[in-house]
Scaffold this motif. Structure first.
Motif, PDB file in Angstrom:
ATOM      1  N   ALA A 102      -1.997  -3.477  -6.754  1.00 39.03           N
ATOM      2  CA  ALA A 102      -1.891  -2.603  -5.584  1.00 39.03           C
ATOM      3  C   ALA A 102      -0.751  -3.050  -4.673  1.00 39.03           C
ATOM      4  O   ALA A 102      -0.001  -2.225  -4.136  1.00 39.03           O
ATOM      5  CB  ALA A 102      -3.212  -2.597  -4.820  1.00 39.03           C
ATOM      6  N   ILE A 103      -0.608  -4.358  -4.517  1.00 37.09           N
ATOM      7  CA  ILE A 103       0.489  -4.888  -3.696  1.00 37.09           C
ATOM      8  C   ILE A 103       1.833  -4.566  -4.347  1.00 37.09           C
ATOM      9  O   ILE A 103       2.790  -4.160  -3.677  1.00 37.09           O
ATOM     10  CB  ILE A 103       0.325  -6.410  -3.520  1.00 37.09           C
ATOM     11  N   LEU A 104       1.894  -4.733  -5.669  1.00 38.70           N
ATOM     12  CA  LEU A 104       3.129  -4.448  -6.395  1.00 38.70           C
ATOM     13  C   LEU A 104       3.481  -2.964  -6.318  1.00 38.70           C
ATOM     14  O   LEU A 104       4.645  -2.598  -6.105  1.00 38.70           O
ATOM     15  CB  LEU A 104       2.971  -4.880  -7.855  1.00 38.70           C
ATOM     16  N   ASP A 105       2.471  -2.106  -6.466  1.00 40.89           N
ATOM     17  CA  ASP A 105       2.709  -0.661  -6.390  1.00 40.89           C
ATOM     18  C   ASP A 105       3.189  -0.247  -5.004  1.00 40.89           C
ATOM     19  O   ASP A 105       3.983   0.691  -4.862  1.00 40.89           O
ATOM     20  CB  ASP A 105       1.430   0.101  -6.745  1.00 40.89           C
ATOM     21  N   GLU A 106       2.707  -0.939  -3.994  1.00 38.29           N
ATOM     22  CA  GLU A 106       3.131  -0.623  -2.632  1.00 38.29           C
ATOM     23  C   GLU A 106       4.616  -0.926  -2.438  1.00 38.29           C
ATOM     24  O   GLU A 106       5.333  -0.198  -1.750  1.00 38.29           O
ATOM     25  CB  GLU A 106       2.293  -1.427  -1.635  1.00 38.29           C
ATOM     26  N   VAL A 107       5.079  -2.006  -3.067  1.00 38.76           N
ATOM     27  CA  VAL A 107       6.497  -2.365  -2.969  1.00 38.76           C
ATOM     28  C   VAL A 107       7.351  -1.401  -3.795  1.00 38.76           C
ATOM     29  O   VAL A 107       8.416  -0.952  -3.365  1.00 38.76           O
ATOM     30  CB  VAL A 107       6.716  -3.819  -3.444  1.00 38.76           C
ATOM     31  N   ARG A 108       6.865  -1.071  -4.993  1.00 36.80           N
ATOM     32  CA  ARG A 108       7.644  -0.218  -5.889  1.00 36.80           C
ATOM     33  C   ARG A 108       7.550   1.266  -5.539  1.00 36.80           C
ATOM     34  O   ARG A 108       8.401   2.054  -5.954  1.00 36.80           O
ATOM     35  CB  ARG A 108       7.147  -0.400  -7.330  1.00 36.80           C
ATOM     36  N   GLY A 109       6.514   1.628  -4.813  1.00 30.19           N
ATOM     37  CA  GLY A 109       6.241   3.037  -4.553  1.00 30.19           C
ATOM     38  C   GLY A 109       7.429   3.860  -4.098  1.00 30.19           C
ATOM     39  O   GLY A 109       7.724   4.917  -4.687  1.00 30.19           O
ATOM     40  N   PRO A 110       8.154   3.436  -3.055  1.00 34.04           N
ATOM     41  CA  PRO A 110       9.280   4.244  -2.576  1.00 34.04           C
ATOM     42  C   PRO A 110      10.350   4.475  -3.640  1.00 34.04           C
ATOM     43  O   PRO A 110      10.929   5.562  -3.722  1.00 34.04           O
ATOM     44  CB  PRO A 110       9.831   3.405  -1.410  1.00 34.04           C
ATOM     45  N   ALA A 127      23.560   2.857  -6.162  1.00 33.64           N
ATOM     46  CA  ALA A 127      23.662   1.414  -6.407  1.00 33.64           C
ATOM     47  C   ALA A 127      22.322   0.704  -6.266  1.00 33.64           C
ATOM     48  O   ALA A 127      21.965  -0.147  -7.087  1.00 33.64           O
ATOM     49  CB  ALA A 127      24.690   0.801  -5.453  1.00 33.64           C
ATOM     50  N   GLN A 128      21.550   1.054  -5.230  1.00 29.06           N
ATOM     51  CA  GLN A 128      20.276   0.375  -4.992  1.00 29.06           C
ATOM     52  C   GLN A 128      19.260   0.711  -6.076  1.00 29.06           C
ATOM     53  O   GLN A 128      18.604  -0.180  -6.634  1.00 29.06           O
ATOM     54  CB  GLN A 128      19.729   0.760  -3.618  1.00 29.06           C
ATOM     55  N   LEU A 129      19.132   1.993  -6.389  1.00 34.26           N
ATOM     56  CA  LEU A 129      18.187   2.399  -7.430  1.00 34.26           C
ATOM     57  C   LEU A 129      18.620   1.883  -8.797  1.00 34.26           C
ATOM     58  O   LEU A 129      17.790   1.498  -9.620  1.00 34.26           O
ATOM     59  CB  LEU A 129      18.068   3.921  -7.464  1.00 34.26           C
ATOM     60  N   SER A 130      19.908   1.881  -9.035  1.00 29.28           N
ATOM     61  CA  SER A 130      20.418   1.397 -10.317  1.00 29.28           C
ATOM     62  C   SER A 130      20.065  -0.069 -10.525  1.00 29.28           C
ATOM     63  O   SER A 130      19.686  -0.485 -11.620  1.00 29.28           O
ATOM     64  CB  SER A 130      21.934   1.593 -10.374  1.00 29.28           C
ATOM     65  N   GLN A 131      20.164  -0.851  -9.462  1.00 32.46           N
ATOM     66  CA  GLN A 131      19.815  -2.267  -9.554  1.00 32.46           C
ATOM     67  C   GLN A 131      18.317  -2.443  -9.789  1.00 32.46           C
ATOM     68  O   GLN A 131      17.894  -3.275 -10.596  1.00 32.46           O
ATOM     69  CB  GLN A 131      20.230  -2.988  -8.273  1.00 32.46           C
ATOM     70  N   TYR A 132      17.513  -1.643  -9.102  1.00 29.86           N
ATOM     71  CA  TYR A 132      16.056  -1.702  -9.288  1.00 29.86           C
ATOM     72  C   TYR A 132      15.680  -1.333 -10.720  1.00 29.86           C
ATOM     73  O   TYR A 132      14.869  -2.004 -11.366  1.00 29.86           O
ATOM     74  CB  TYR A 132      15.378  -0.754  -8.298  1.00 29.86           C
ATOM     75  N   VAL A 133      16.277  -0.256 -11.223  1.00 26.73           N
ATOM     76  CA  VAL A 133      15.968   0.219 -12.571  1.00 26.73           C
ATOM     77  C   VAL A 133      16.419  -0.792 -13.621  1.00 26.73           C
ATOM     78  O   VAL A 133      15.749  -0.989 -14.637  1.00 26.73           O
ATOM     79  CB  VAL A 133      16.643   1.587 -12.809  1.00 26.73           C
ATOM     80  N   GLU A 134      17.533  -1.440 -13.382  1.00 30.30           N
ATOM     81  CA  GLU A 134      18.032  -2.417 -14.352  1.00 30.30           C
ATOM     82  C   GLU A 134      17.040  -3.560 -14.535  1.00 30.30           C
ATOM     83  O   GLU A 134      16.828  -4.048 -15.647  1.00 30.30           O
ATOM     84  CB  GLU A 134      19.381  -2.958 -13.885  1.00 30.30           C
ATOM     85  N   ARG A 135      16.411  -3.973 -13.450  1.00 32.45           N
ATOM     86  CA  ARG A 135      15.458  -5.087 -13.536  1.00 32.45           C
ATOM     87  C   ARG A 135      14.166  -4.671 -14.230  1.00 32.45           C
ATOM     88  O   ARG A 135      13.647  -5.391 -15.083  1.00 32.45           O
ATOM     89  CB  ARG A 135      15.164  -5.616 -12.133  1.00 32.45           C
TER      90      ARG A 135
END
Length: 353
Positions: A102-110, A127-135
């Motif tokens: 639940a904590i992880l989903d709260e961070v990833r949710g947006p 750039a921001q989403l691309s970095q998130y998706v890459e990880r």
């Protein structure tokens, strides 16, 4: 074995009590007591077992199909959002996992909310989403793609007796270079992941003679080693060139032998190849084909990750961006804008004046 007992009911050996058992004339069992620290540790372990079984859900109840839920400990009662208000709130590993998720989903949710309505190309441009998706894509790739393409997209070699007769070579293509069978744009990669790929090369064992297959194999080998222009000028492979041009080879690989991405046919003029590039291996491919249905045919199938819900739509977008960023991704072709004819442009200018 001999048994000797002293007046106290035990034998002694050098003043140390023994059990009275002797083996091999001099091997005896002493009756030494364990050290106090060991006895204290044993008692503490027994007490800990009782405490653990009392406080934590550790005792199964097979008759009721459940388990003793434990008394719980201060600070370990978990009342997660959205859970039943009547829930006892006692700790379980599953509840703790749910809380962490639940904590992880709260961070990833947006981030996840944005990805749902974005195309892979739009994600790549952010750039921001691309970095998130890459990880997050790295985990997806390792779980779903690494077995065939290698953990870092370097490909993996098929080995063992099962593949010995086919000389399969790579189990799946290398993803780090810019050589793509079906295109390396972000949209093409996404489409490949969504729908899978299963190219087909017909077997030519019934349409070409054995000598013709040998000739074509040498010509294809020469194109891969030196390029098409040099191979065309090589008299030693002229017979293979003739067969290549007069048979149905050019229909799929093109007159320039560079392949057609719409069909997934390979470029034969570079040194990049999915299968072994020896003459014998090329002969095998020409003879039995790829995915042709022949028992000796080479197999080259990428599964459909949409079927059966293997991956969600967002997960496939993540994978497309991750694979593209390996370094071999190709930019979308720039649309050609035709310029207005000079005469028409001049007329328009004169009218404006």
């Amino acid at each position: 074995m001999s048994d000797n007992h002293n007046s106290s009911g035990h034998n002694t050996s050098g003043g140390v009590p023994t059990a009275g058992h002797v083996w091999d004339d001099d091997l005896e069992d002493y009756l030494n007591q364990p050290p106090k620290w060991w006895m204290i540790g044993l008692a503490a372990s027994a007490i800990w077992v009782v405490v653990y079984w009392t406080m934590y859900p550790a005792i199964p109840n097979p008759m009721a199909g459940t388990h003793f839920k434990g008394l719980g400990l201060p600070g370990l009662n978990l009342h997660l959002p959205g859970t039943d208000p009547k829930d006892d709130g006692k700790w379980t590993a599953i509840k703790e996992l749910a809380q962490d998720q639940a904590i992880l989903d709260e961070v990833r949710g947006p981030y996840e909310a944005k990805l749902k309505d974005m195309t892979p190309a739009a994600i790549l441009a952010d750039a921001q989403l691309s970095q998130y998706v890459e990880r997050s894509g790295k985990v997806l790739f390792s779980d779903n793609c690494g077995a065939c393409h290698g953990q870092n997209g370097v490909g993996s070699i098929q080995k063992g007796a099962k593949f010995a007769m086919r000389e399969q070579g790579l189990m799946a293509p290398i993803l780090l270079d810019d050589d793509w069978l079906y295109g390396g744009t972000i949209d093409a990669i996404h489409e490949t992941i969504k729908g899978g790929r299963q190219g087909m090369m017909t077997a030519h064992k019934d349409t070409l003679s054995e000598q013709q297959i040998v000739d074509v194999a040498h010509y294809v080998k020469a194109m891969g080693d030196t390029g098409k222009e040099a191979a065309d000028a090589n008299a030693a492979v002229a017979a293979g060139k003739k067969v290549f041009e007069e048979s149905d080879c050019t229909a799929c690989h093109g007159p320039d032998a560079k392949g057609m991405q719409a069909m997934g046919s390979a470029n034969l003029t570079d040194k990049i190849a999915r299968f072994d590039t020896s003459v014998e291996a090329i002969k095998h491919t020409i003879t039995y084909g790829v995915n042709s249905g022949d028992p000796m045919a080479r197999v080259a199938i990428m599964p459909d990750f949409t079927a059966g819900g293997k991956l969600s739509a967002v997960e496939m977008k993540k994978l497309a961006v991750y694979v593209y960023k390996f370094g071999g991704g190709q930019a979308d072709p720039v649309p050609v804008v035709e310029a207005a004819p000079v005469a028409e442009a001049a007329t328009t200018t004169a009218a404006a004046n």
